[in-house]
Structures are given as structure tokens and as C-alpha cells.
Design a protein around this motif. Structure first.
Motif, PDB file in Angstrom:
ATOM      1  N   CYS A  58      22.807  33.966  70.257  1.00  0.00           N
ATOM      2  CA  CYS A  58      21.639  34.800  70.916  1.00  0.00           C
ATOM      3  C   CYS A  58      22.317  35.072  72.481  1.00  0.00           C
ATOM      4  O   CYS A  58      22.810  34.078  72.964  1.00  0.00           O
ATOM      5  CB  CYS A  58      20.322  34.419  71.104  1.00  0.00           C
ATOM      6  N   GLY A  59      21.979  36.175  73.112  1.00  0.00           N
ATOM      7  CA  GLY A  59      22.384  36.205  74.642  1.00  0.00           C
ATOM      8  C   GLY A  59      23.551  35.997  75.104  1.00  0.00           C
ATOM      9  O   GLY A  59      24.530  36.606  74.437  1.00  0.00           O
ATOM     10  N   THR A  60      23.841  34.942  75.841  1.00  0.00           N
ATOM     11  CA  THR A  60      25.077  34.999  76.469  1.00  0.00           C
ATOM     12  C   THR A  60      26.091  34.406  75.331  1.00  0.00           C
ATOM     13  O   THR A  60      27.283  34.698  75.268  1.00  0.00           O
ATOM     14  CB  THR A  60      25.153  33.815  77.717  1.00  0.00           C
ATOM     15  N   ALA A  61      25.366  33.399  74.444  1.00  0.00           N
ATOM     16  CA  ALA A  61      26.358  32.890  73.270  1.00  0.00           C
ATOM     17  C   ALA A  61      26.770  33.814  72.494  1.00  0.00           C
ATOM     18  O   ALA A  61      28.036  33.877  71.771  1.00  0.00           O
ATOM     19  CB  ALA A  61      25.488  31.697  72.541  1.00  0.00           C
ATOM     20  N   SER A 105      25.686  27.894  70.199  1.00  0.00           N
ATOM     21  CA  SER A 105      24.223  27.708  71.136  1.00  0.00           C
ATOM     22  C   SER A 105      24.591  26.489  72.055  1.00  0.00           C
ATOM     23  O   SER A 105      24.909  25.470  71.612  1.00  0.00           O
ATOM     24  CB  SER A 105      23.209  27.373  70.129  1.00  0.00           C
ATOM     25  N   GLN A 106      24.471  26.964  73.322  1.00  0.00           N
ATOM     26  CA  GLN A 106      24.532  25.942  74.406  1.00  0.00           C
ATOM     27  C   GLN A 106      23.536  24.933  73.991  1.00  0.00           C
ATOM     28  O   GLN A 106      23.916  23.573  73.910  1.00  0.00           O
ATOM     29  CB  GLN A 106      24.187  26.569  75.710  1.00  0.00           C
ATOM     30  N   SER A 107      22.316  25.077  73.815  1.00  0.00           N
ATOM     31  CA  SER A 107      21.263  24.150  73.703  1.00  0.00           C
ATOM     32  C   SER A 107      21.307  23.631  72.304  1.00  0.00           C
ATOM     33  O   SER A 107      20.666  22.443  72.028  1.00  0.00           O
ATOM     34  CB  SER A 107      19.950  24.781  74.074  1.00  0.00           C
ATOM     35  N   THR A 110      18.014  26.975  69.788  1.00  0.00           N
ATOM     36  CA  THR A 110      17.360  28.422  69.953  1.00  0.00           C
ATOM     37  C   THR A 110      17.143  28.683  68.410  1.00  0.00           C
ATOM     38  O   THR A 110      17.555  28.614  67.495  1.00  0.00           O
ATOM     39  CB  THR A 110      18.446  29.358  70.279  1.00  0.00           C
ATOM     40  N   VAL A 156      18.945  28.701  84.300  1.00  0.00           N
ATOM     41  CA  VAL A 156      18.604  29.487  83.189  1.00  0.00           C
ATOM     42  C   VAL A 156      19.860  30.534  82.889  1.00  0.00           C
ATOM     43  O   VAL A 156      20.412  30.591  81.725  1.00  0.00           O
ATOM     44  CB  VAL A 156      17.390  30.278  83.578  1.00  0.00           C
ATOM     45  N   ALA A 157      20.525  30.964  83.785  1.00  0.00           N
ATOM     46  CA  ALA A 157      21.494  31.844  83.520  1.00  0.00           C
ATOM     47  C   ALA A 157      22.985  31.035  83.074  1.00  0.00           C
ATOM     48  O   ALA A 157      23.152  29.935  83.843  1.00  0.00           O
ATOM     49  CB  ALA A 157      22.091  32.592  84.888  1.00  0.00           C
ATOM     50  N   SER A 158      23.403  31.100  81.990  1.00  0.00           N
ATOM     51  CA  SER A 158      24.420  30.616  81.452  1.00  0.00           C
ATOM     52  C   SER A 158      25.830  30.872  82.123  1.00  0.00           C
ATOM     53  O   SER A 158      26.193  32.112  81.868  1.00  0.00           O
ATOM     54  CB  SER A 158      24.330  30.750  80.057  1.00  0.00           C
ATOM     55  N   LEU A 242      24.531  41.466  81.581  1.00  0.00           N
ATOM     56  CA  LEU A 242      23.076  40.641  81.400  1.00  0.00           C
ATOM     57  C   LEU A 242      22.852  39.706  82.488  1.00  0.00           C
ATOM     58  O   LEU A 242      21.714  39.488  82.613  1.00  0.00           O
ATOM     59  CB  LEU A 242      23.497  39.685  80.006  1.00  0.00           C
ATOM     60  N   LYS A 243      24.036  39.147  82.985  1.00  0.00           N
ATOM     61  CA  LYS A 243      23.798  38.011  84.097  1.00  0.00           C
ATOM     62  C   LYS A 243      23.253  38.587  85.380  1.00  0.00           C
ATOM     63  O   LYS A 243      22.116  38.192  85.796  1.00  0.00           O
ATOM     64  CB  LYS A 243      25.137  37.661  84.665  1.00  0.00           C
ATOM     65  N   GLU A 246      19.463  39.442  84.578  1.00  0.00           N
ATOM     66  CA  GLU A 246      18.818  38.263  84.240  1.00  0.00           C
ATOM     67  C   GLU A 246      18.286  37.557  85.587  1.00  0.00           C
ATOM     68  O   GLU A 246      17.359  37.213  85.861  1.00  0.00           O
ATOM     69  CB  GLU A 246      19.633  37.334  83.565  1.00  0.00           C
TER      70      GLU A 246
HETATM   71  O1  M6R Z   1      21.067  27.746  74.154  1.00  0.00           O
HETATM   72  P1  M6R Z   1      21.465  29.252  73.541  1.00  0.00           P
HETATM   73  O2  M6R Z   1      23.156  29.196  73.978  1.00  0.00           O
HETATM   74  O3  M6R Z   1      21.431  29.062  71.967  1.00  0.00           O
HETATM   75  O4  M6R Z   1      20.842  30.165  74.356  1.00  0.00           O
HETATM   76  C1  M6R Z   1      20.999  31.617  73.968  1.00  0.00           C
HETATM   77  C2  M6R Z   1      20.265  32.335  75.117  1.00  0.00           C
HETATM   78  O5  M6R Z   1      18.988  32.211  75.378  1.00  0.00           O
HETATM   79  C3  M6R Z   1      21.327  32.133  76.417  1.00  0.00           C
HETATM   80  O6  M6R Z   1      22.509  32.393  76.437  1.00  0.00           O
HETATM   81  C4  M6R Z   1      20.530  33.317  77.384  1.00  0.00           C
HETATM   82  O7  M6R Z   1      20.887  34.476  77.229  1.00  0.00           O
HETATM   83  C5  M6R Z   1      20.942  32.785  78.880  1.00  0.00           C
HETATM   84  N1  M6R Z   1      20.007  32.655  79.732  1.00  0.00           N
HETATM   85  C6  M6R Z   1      21.843  33.858  79.628  1.00  0.00           C
HETATM   86  O8  M6R Z   1      22.358  33.630  80.638  1.00  0.00           O
END
Ligand code: M6R
Length: 366
Positions: A58-61, A105-107, A110, A156-158, A242-243, A246
């Protein structure tokens, strides 16, 4: 805990050289010529049996996964599809035991990404996770895990998580190429050595952040803008757009530069900022002709190119040069000025940079 920086986001942008070095770390062998991924449990036979790859995130990932597709296809010549996790689950993807599903996924928490991982496993696919959190749900449930050693990402912004995910894709792509024999040793050694030069090149870009700050201050007075690029540059501008949305709340769209004339060009009017990424040598002339299309309609173009490329300055209003590297590796450099641009635009607008409205760091609901 912000180590002297005004915001976590800026601190994390500046931590990228270290994040690259840590993510590469012991995954490059002592000779500096090949990749070692001891964490991958797949046997060479299992790797040779892979017929296709699905990258889901999702998103940045997800944007890192778009670059990942090009990396794996170009190094390992295996067909790759990249999907947004919330779409993948509902489109009946064709997953077989010969499909390798890569979740990013960073976290590692998700909800949609985790659900996609489970769907992949139910269908008998092997799952590789690229995550920044050891012991996260995604890490626990995947068959193989490549940890990005970016360290905790608080904003929040990756930023550093995205670039570390790119490094993970480069390493994995090279590992596949070594195992499958799709690239010879000399080629692999060249890419490995170019990878190791990236951290110093990021430092070089960071040292010019004042230039980007100036551009961001101009951009911050607009309510609409466009990002354009071709090939890998297109995937990087998607992340840049996106960045910016956001954290600055400025509306922007990222377009494949060649698509403009199929609709979007109608939106270009006098003075609108266009950020053009033109780092891919083989596509350079094509991108320049798309830049001329928007210039002719009055756009104010900020171009990003590789050092040593004198042409762009002649057609755009302002330029910024990133150090030269292999075309496949440019995303790990070209995204950095775009991260700085969003940061400074958000700052100029007086926004809460680290905690943008309506958003959470980790999206654990569908
Ligand atoms: O933790 P994740 O990498 O799964 O999160 C995915 C997105 O929610 C995350 O990258 C989101 O798009 C960022 N806030 C963008 O900067």
C-alpha cells in the motif's frame, strides 16, 4: 530525540545514507562482488521453479514495489505484477504454487497487506516479506523475510523506509540473477559496486537541500501541480506526488510523460509548476519533447537530471542535478530531492509535517 532536527521527517531523510549502508550491510560478500542473502530459505531449485512474481503493498511501499517490478524483471527476467493490496485481494489474482508473492510493508501491520499475504498462502504461494519491523505480523507469517534496517520511522510520511525497500529489491533482484544465471558475474559486480556508492551520493544531494528549499517555497504558493517522468522516473514521481499531497495538502498528479497528450495536457495553463524527472538516458530525448509540450502551454518547469547532462537546462526554467549512477539505481537518488521538496513545501505552509491531518502511521483497519 529528533537529534537536532526540527522534525522527524527531516531527521529520517538525513538518516538515509546510514539506512542504505545498514540494509546492504553483511548482505554484500567480503569481495564486494556478490550478494549473500542467508535469510532466504528458498533452495536454488525452488527459485528456478518460480514462474511469476506478485508484489503487493500500500501507499509508499506500493511505489517501492513498482520499482521492484522493473528491478526483478530486468535482473532476473521473471514476469512481475505489482498491485495495491486493497485491490489485489478482490480481483481473484491468479496465484499458483509457482508464484512468489512479495509483500512490502514498513510497519508489517497494514491490514490489507496482511490479508493479501494470507490469501497468497491459502493459494499455495511462497511469500517473501520486505519489512522494517522484526517480529511484525507480516514478518511472522511470511515464509522468508528481508528486513530493511532503516531503524524506527516516526514521521507519518515514509522516506527512509521507502529507499531501504528499494535497496532490498536491488539485493533480492541480484540474488535471483546470481541463482538463475540471468546476469554474469562481471555485471553483478558492477551493480554491487554502484550500490555501495549510493550512500555518499545521497549525502551529496542532502548537502544541496537549500536549492530544493527555494523551489519548495515557490511551489507552496500553488494549489495544483504536475509531476512527469518516464520509465523508472514515472514510478519515482508517483512517490513524489503522494509525498507532496500527504504533508503539504497541495493537489498534484504524477503522469507518465508520454500520456500527457491523451488528456492531461488540457490542464496545463500559464504558470503551473511541473516537476520533470529526466534521469533515464534511453528515454531522455522523449522526456525532453514532453517537457517542451508543457513549456509551450506556459508551465514553469523544474527539471531533475543526472550530473553531466547539459541539455535539460536549455529547455526548463530551473534544474537540479543528482549524481550519476546506473539507470536501474537512479530511484534511490532521484526520490531524495522530491522528499525534500515535500518537506519544505509543508513547512512553508505551516503544516504539522510529522502528523498530517486525517492520516495514521500504521493503517491496521481495512
Ligand atoms: O507500514 P506500511 O509500509 O505497510 O504502510 C503503507 C502505507 O500506509 C504508507 O506507506 C503510507 O502510504 C505513507 N504514509 C506514505 O508516506
Amino acid at each position: 530525540e529528533k537529534a537536532g532536527f526540527d522534525h522527524f521527517m527531516l531527521k529520517e531523510i538525513y538518516e538515509q545514507p546510514k539506512a542504505y549502508r545498514d540494509t546492504m550491510g553483511s548482505r554484500i560478500d567480503a569481495t564486494g562482488k556478490k550478494v549473500v542473502l542467508n535469510e532466504i530459505g528458498m533452495t536454488p531449485e525452488q527459485i528456478k521453479a518460480i514462474r511469476n512474481v506478485h508484489i503487493v503493498a500500500c501507499g509508499t511501499a506500493y511505489h517501492a514495489g513498482l520499482v521492484g517490478k522493473s528491478v526483478i524483471e530486468s535482473l532476473a527476467r521473471i514476469p512481475v505484477e505489482t498491485d495495491v493490496a486493497s485491490e489485489y485481494r478482490y480481483r481473484s489474482p491468479i496465484i499458483t504454487p509457482q508464484t512468489l508473492v512479495i509483500v512490502v510493508s514498513q510497519s508489517g501491520e497494514t491490514a490489507d497487506t496482511l490479508a493479501a499475504l494470507r490469501e497468497a498462502k491459502r493459494n499455495g504461494a511462497r511469500v517473501l516479506a520486505i519489512t522494517n519491523v522484526v517480529g511484525s505480523s507480516v514478518a511472522r507469517e511470511a515464509d522468508d523475510v528481508i528486513v530493511t534496517w532503516a531503524g524506527p520511522e516516526i514521521a507519518v510520511a515514509s522516506t527512509k523506509a521507502y529507499t531501504s525497500q528499494l535497496i532490498a529489491f536491488y539485493l533480492f533482484g541480484l540474488y535471483l540473477a546470481q541463482t538463475l544465471g540471468t546476469k554474469d558475474e562481471a555485471y553483478i559486480a558492477d551493480v554491487v559496486s554502484a550500490l555501495q556508492e549510493l550512500p555518499a551520493k545521497v549525502e551529496h544531494i542532502l548537502a544541496q537541500s537549500e536549492t530544493i528549499k527555494g523551489v519548495a517555497e515557490q511551489v507552496s504558493t500553488h494549489n495544483n501541480l504536475f509531476f512527469i517522468g518516464r520509465g523508472l522516473d514515472y514510478h519515482v514521481v508517483m512517490e513524489g506526488s503522494l509525498k507532496l499531497k500527504e504533508i503539504s495538502y497541495i493537489h498534484s498528479e504524477a503522469y507518465a510523460a508520454g500520456e500527457l497528450k491523451h488528456g492531461t495536457l488540457a490542464l496545463i495553463e500559464e504558470g503551473i509548476p511541473v516537476i520533470a524527472l529526466a534521469t533515464q538516458g534511453d528515454l531522455f530525448e522523449k522526456t525532453v519533447s514532453n517537457i517542451k509540450e508543457v513549456k509551450a502551454r506556459g508551465a514553469h518547469v523544474f527539471g531533475i537530471h543526472e550530473e553531466g547532462e547539459a541539455e535539460l537546462a536549455k529547455v526548463v526554467d530551473q534544474v537540479f542535478a543528482i549524481p550519476a549512477t546506473l539507470p536501474l539505481l537512479t530511484p534511490a537518488l532521484s526520490v531524495v530531492p522530491l522528499q525534500l521538496l515535500s518537506y519544505y513545501a509543508s513547512l512553508a505552509r505551516g503544516n504539522d509535517v510529522d502528523k498530517p491531518r486525517n492520516l495514521a502511521k500504521s493503517v491496521t483497519v481495512e
